[in-house]
Design a protein around this motif. Sequence first.
Motif, PDB file in Angstrom:
ATOM      1  N   ASN A 418       5.902  -4.992   5.061  1.00 31.07           N
ATOM      2  CA  ASN A 418       4.539  -4.456   4.969  1.00 31.07           C
ATOM      3  C   ASN A 418       4.525  -2.937   5.101  1.00 31.07           C
ATOM      4  OD1 ASN A 418       3.364  -6.968   4.618  1.00 31.07           O
ATOM      5  ND2 ASN A 418       3.063  -7.304   6.800  1.00 31.07           N
ATOM      6  N   LEU A 419       5.331  -2.412   6.038  1.00 34.39           N
ATOM      7  CA  LEU A 419       5.414  -0.970   6.206  1.00 34.39           C
ATOM      8  C   LEU A 419       5.944  -0.297   4.943  1.00 34.39           C
ATOM      9  CD1 LEU A 419       6.815  -0.763   9.857  1.00 34.39           C
ATOM     10  CD2 LEU A 419       4.545  -0.123   9.092  1.00 34.39           C
ATOM     11  N   LEU A 420       7.029  -0.865   4.396  1.00 39.50           N
ATOM     12  CA  LEU A 420       7.596  -0.294   3.171  1.00 39.50           C
ATOM     13  C   LEU A 420       6.597  -0.394   2.017  1.00 39.50           C
ATOM     14  CD1 LEU A 420      11.241  -1.683   3.392  1.00 39.50           C
ATOM     15  CD2 LEU A 420      10.447   0.607   3.954  1.00 39.50           C
ATOM     16  N   HIS A 421       5.872  -1.505   1.968  1.00 39.70           N
ATOM     17  CA  HIS A 421       4.886  -1.668   0.894  1.00 39.70           C
ATOM     18  C   HIS A 421       3.763  -0.647   1.014  1.00 39.70           C
ATOM     19  CE1 HIS A 421       1.300  -3.539  -1.017  1.00 39.70           C
ATOM     20  NE2 HIS A 421       2.190  -3.833  -1.968  1.00 39.70           N
ATOM     21  N   GLU A 422       3.293  -0.374   2.236  1.00 40.64           N
ATOM     22  CA  GLU A 422       2.241   0.619   2.430  1.00 40.64           C
ATOM     23  C   GLU A 422       2.701   2.002   1.990  1.00 40.64           C
ATOM     24  OE1 GLU A 422       0.146  -1.546   6.312  1.00 40.64           O
ATOM     25  OE2 GLU A 422       1.097   0.413   6.485  1.00 40.64           O
ATOM     26  N   GLU A 423       3.931   2.379   2.350  1.00 43.67           N
ATOM     27  CA  GLU A 423       4.443   3.685   1.947  1.00 43.67           C
ATOM     28  C   GLU A 423       4.627   3.758   0.433  1.00 43.67           C
ATOM     29  OE1 GLU A 423       4.143   4.972   5.712  1.00 43.67           O
ATOM     30  OE2 GLU A 423       4.623   6.153   3.947  1.00 43.67           O
ATOM     31  N   ALA A 424       5.087   2.650  -0.157  1.00 44.51           N
ATOM     32  CA  ALA A 424       5.233   2.625  -1.612  1.00 44.51           C
ATOM     33  C   ALA A 424       3.875   2.758  -2.300  1.00 44.51           C
ATOM     34  CB  ALA A 424       5.934   1.334  -2.044  1.00 44.51           C
TER      35      ALA A 424
END
Length: 598
Positions: A418-424
């Motif tokens: 989820n964190l990586l998706h938000e940054e992406a």
Amino acid sequence: MRVPVRHSLVTRLLVTSVLIAIAATTATAWLATTTATRAINQERGRSLTDDKGVYDMLVEYAATHEDWSAAASLIHERAAALDRRITLTTPDRRLIAESGGGPALDAARPSATVDPLDLDLTLTGGTDRIDPRVVGPYGFTTAERKELRVVAREQRDCVLKQGLDARIEQEPGGRPRVVVSGPDQQAVDRVSLGCQSKLTGYVSASGRRALAELSLAVGTCLKLDDPEQLHVTAAGTMFVAPTDGREPVAVAEEALLTIDSEGKAARNCLDRERRAQLQPYVAPPALLFVTDPRTGADRTTFTLSRDNIVRIVTVTGAVLLATILITVLVGRRLVRPLRALTDAADRQTPVAVTARDEIGHLARALRDSAQRRDRAEAQRRAMVSDVAHELRTPLTNIRSWLEAAQDDLAPTDAQLLNLLHEEAMLLQHVIDDLGDLAAADAGTLRVHREHLRVRETLAHVVDSHRGTAQSSGVTLVIDVVGEPVVDADPVRLRQIVGNLVSNAIRHTPAGGTVTVSAHGATVTVADTGVGISEENLPKVFDRFWRADESRSRSTGGSGLGLSIVRKLVEAHGGTVTVASAPGAGTVFTVALRVPEKD
């Protein structure tokens, strides 16, 4: 030949800078003081710590006394400790007691209503509106208290023999209670059940009579054929005595539901009759006012102390002195090349520049050209820096989390994804915005126009932003006159209005309003936010420009939203304008084309 001091550029620059610095520092000091006063007043207005203490004290008194005759000493003592004026009046504002004189409170708003039979749940934080300290006819005699203490000690000793801890606590009505504690809840429940006593269900002789009267009153309130069939227990539960010989508890719920399908009427009757029964044993309701002893206001106005005044004057003087020194240094630096040009003119060299001949015009043209070149270069560098700044943070976060996952320092789970998706998504948002601007610059931005109902589009945008507005404490309003139709791309129009609405919400403080309106082919987004200064109005549509120079996403998005709005509106053949003033809010107006009649 040197210029007289009174005509010197340094003198004029110095005088101008000093006046600006004085005005700026004075305005800043005033603004800081006003802001601090407002913030502290708001915090004090919201803080009910002192008022709640006074309220609790008076509720306790009212629950244990039949009138307010002895409350004056309590009020005086608490008022002296808080440096506040405490006033107690009847509901029709006749004075009961007060800590001291002061302005009249005829139009003042009371801090609370003191009534132990109707508690203010926002102050108590509980769920029961009747204070448990109201004993009334359910109190215990001395002999009954002695008997209960003996029973409580026996129950406590029983628990201690089972290896658990136990202590005796006194409830407000005088009933002792054994509190059991142990290593696990199952053991506590098992021992408590094995060492049960008559403490919980014990009712005093006067209490039994009071319960009988209460049961009869509730039965009469419910209009039972035989009100004496209704029984109310000390715990506040109700049941109807069966007529077929069964145990009362066995048919309690069934019989009550027969009388009252939802149980609301029975509960309302019980609450009303309980209050009527306990009313003679408590002090009557009273209005509580906790105010400033000097002004009569319900909050204390913040004023600067002598130390704070000295500190502000010192800082202001230091800023003023620094401004003078910097202005002198900068002024000398600016004058140096002018003096060099003057000396060269005296020597009749080709570099002589005056403001009255062609060379002077050429010098100004070269200067303007150099300034334009410098601005273009600065804008290019700023854009590269801004793009790098916007992309660096999410990329750094993605890299850090991935490296942490590779080194087994962070678990590879849904949270990490989820964190990586938000940054992406942040990267995608910036890239999409840059793509739209690049397409607009290249002339390849396409819009698919159609006859579009403005009301439906604006309603869709407002609904999608209502959650963000509510979380920010901003009221979002839509106002459409008639049923206007425009020639526009529905997706791009939502993007235009959405960018303007999100920008307005972001710059509107809590309690403000954002209004989205439409009249004919004109769409307006107005807010009651902080506004934009006159010198910054021409910059609002510049790329990556923010009023907040910190470039934080908490005060702004990617910095491209308004630039995209202008490009999209121009692609529709329309215009977008902005009107604003500091403290007066901002209004963005989008003028689109009206569909041509067939």
